[in-house]
Design an enzyme around this catalytic site. Structure first.
Site, short mmCIF file in Angstrom:
data_model
loop_
_atom_site.label_atom_id
_atom_site.label_comp_id
_atom_site.label_asym_id
_atom_site.label_seq_id
_atom_site.Cartn_x
_atom_site.Cartn_y
_atom_site.Cartn_z
N LYS A 170 0.86 -1.19 0.00
CA LYS A 170 0.00 0.00 0.00
C LYS A 170 0.89 1.23 0.00
CE LYS A 170 -3.81 2.06 2.69
NZ LYS A 170 -4.72 1.87 3.85
N SER A 193 -9.65 2.20 2.91
CA SER A 193 -8.73 2.94 2.07
C SER A 193 -7.74 2.04 1.32
CB SER A 193 -7.94 3.93 2.94
OG SER A 193 -7.12 3.23 3.88
N SER A 251 -10.13 -0.31 7.05
CA SER A 251 -9.51 -0.15 5.73
C SER A 251 -8.82 -1.39 5.17
CB SER A 251 -8.52 1.02 5.76
OG SER A 251 -9.21 2.24 5.81
#
Length: 492
Positions: free
Chosen positions: A79, A154, A178
């Site tokens: 990420k 997210s 997330s």
């Protein structure tokens, strides 16, 4: 070998150790898939082919020498919130669009030490603030199951990359759901560990008392392999806990589902906005666990209505503090031709931050301001303790707690949810972060539009092995985790 992307982490590790294929061949296979498929999915922000192939060659040399770990030579994606030395780390924001970290986050450092190969960095909501990955400065990522839908957020890029078979597994972070919500939206397994289990050093901070890193993959077994690498104490993180790390892979069959007491909070299944298909699939998965020997126990979680208001005071307050460092002076985006220092601050921040980040900074600054600190922030912290106690009381009578991971399946891109609608979509995930508990998402079926649905299991502190074990055994009796979106079936 055109089907390497269909292999599990265990099968990839066995194939590499038995020289059925090399790390370079495996890495090239994924890079070809990324080049072909990712223009449709848009999961990657930065692809690092040269570094990936160099790391793959080093892994092949190590494999020949016998100096290896269980995961040497296997690729993964990070990420874009994890600092990566020499590679751009943006956190999905314009304000960090030119930031190249001089060091690696501890999680990245550990994956490198384990011989894993970094394919690149994947998309996310700006500063991890969002549930759709649409707030990213570089644009929205698509859900591989339906390209006109969001992958969640997210950690939407992480979920989309794994669901499209553009990485075998990926790192994510979870501040209010997330990891779990995008895992639910994309049909994956995703684990949010106990707060303090995985180092936060080098993770660009959103809300420091809530952020936690974890694995996202197709199965609990795949997640266990990555947890074995990233879990553990880190002296560079003051919130990291000195506690022995389990062998999550070895423990996958250690928890017997027979006799397992699963708490069913009656408040969770009467939430307004809970989709009928989601409720049905989750209930079917619980019935399956019951058939496997578990006992379902109805419980009360009386603080449910407090989750959203408590979280959306504490998280923005911490974000307001953490994001004050982005001022246009030391690094990151700087406005052009500022008239004076105040103009530099104002314009750099207003031009560099997107609308959702600005909204949360304003909410947080207000909650921390003189005259309102006690009325809002302090009161929210007191309610947070009551939420934690609510869970601890429940765990006196049950082993784990079950819930949907999200009240709906994936939204359409451009649905333009109001902030309130988006925040209420996190109703099932927020409390886990407020209490610091571990939780896992497992895919349990699809809605009428063939979009994935997830079951969330919440554990007591340090029960990651138990959660992975329960989901692993569930996955031995179901095939939802093996099903793939049409786009993932394409061969490069």
């Amino acid at each position: 070998m055109t089907d390497l992307h269909r292999l599990s982490i265990r099968e990839l590790a066995e194939g590499l150790s038995q020289a059925k294929f090399s790390s370079r061949e495996l890495t090239e296979h994924y890079l070809k898939r990324i080049a072909k498929i990712d223009p449709l999915v848009k999961s990657y922000v930065t692809i690092t082919p040269e570094q990936a192939l160099a790391e793959a060659d080093a892994a092949d040399a190590a494999l020949k020498a016998g100096n290896v770990t269980a995961l040497t030579g296997i690729p993964l994606a990070h990420k874009d919130i994890f600092c990566t030395k020499g590679i751009k780390t943006t956190a999905g924001s314009k304000i960090l669009d030119n930031f190249i970290s001089p060091y690696d986050a501890t999680v990245v450092e550990k994956t490198k030490a384990a011989g894993l190969v970094t394919l690149g960095k994947v998309n996310m909501d700006e500063f991890a603030m969002g549930s759709t990955s649409e707030s990213s400065y570089v644009g929205a990522t698509s859900n591989p199951w339906a390209l006109d839908h969001v992958p969640g957020g997210s950690s939407g890029g992480s979920a989309a990359a794994v669901a499209a078979d553009l990485a075998p597994f990926a790192t994510g972070t979870d501040t209010g759901g997330s990891i779990r919500q995008p895992a639910s939206f994309c049909g994956l397994t995703g684990l949010k560990p106990t707060y303090g289990r995985v180092s936060r050093f080098g993770i660009i901070a959103y809300a420091s008392s809530l952020d936690q890193a974890g694995p996202m993959a197709r199965s609990a077994e795949d997640c266990a392999y990555l947890m074995n690498v990233i879990a553990g104490h880190d002296a560079k993180d003051s919130t990291s806990v000195k506690k022995e790390v389990d062998d999550y892979v070895a423990n996958l069959n250690n928890t017997s589902v027979k006799g397992l007491r699963i708490g069913i909070p009656k408040q969770y299944f009467n939430v307004a906005g809970l989709d009928a298909d989601v409720k049905t699939r989750v209930e079917e998965s619980l019935k399956k666990l019951e058939e496997m020997g578990a006992t379902l126990v109805e419980i009360d979680l009386n603080m449910t209505e407090a989750y959203v208001p408590t979280y959306y005071l504490i998280a923005p307050a911490e974000a307001s503090s953490n994001l004050s460092r982005y001022d246009g002076v030391r690094y990151g985006y700087r406005c052009e031709n500022p008239a004076d220092l105040m103009d530099l601050y104002k314009r750099s921040r207003s031009e560099g931050f997107g609308p959702e980040v600005q909204r949360r900074i304003l909410i947080g600054t207000y909650a921390l301001s003189a005259g309102y600190y006690d009325a809002y922030y302090v009161k929210a912290q007191k309610v947070r303790r009551l939420i934690q106690q609510d869970f601890l009381k429940a765990f006196e009578n049950v082993d784990v707690i079950a819930a949907p991971s999200a009240p709906t399946t994936a939204y359409k891109i451009g649905a333009n949810l109001s902030p309130t609608e988006m925040y209420l979509g996190d109703i099932y995930t927020l409390a886990v972060n407020l209490a610091g508990l571990p939780a896992i998402n497992a895919p349990v079926g699809f809605d009428k539009d063939s979009l994935p649905i997830g079951l969330q299991l919440i554990g007591n502190y340090w029960s990651e092995s138990q959660l992975l074990s329960i989901v692993h055994q569930y996955q031995q009796n179901t095939d939802f985790h093996t099903q793939r979106a049409a786009i993932a079936e394409e061969n490069a």
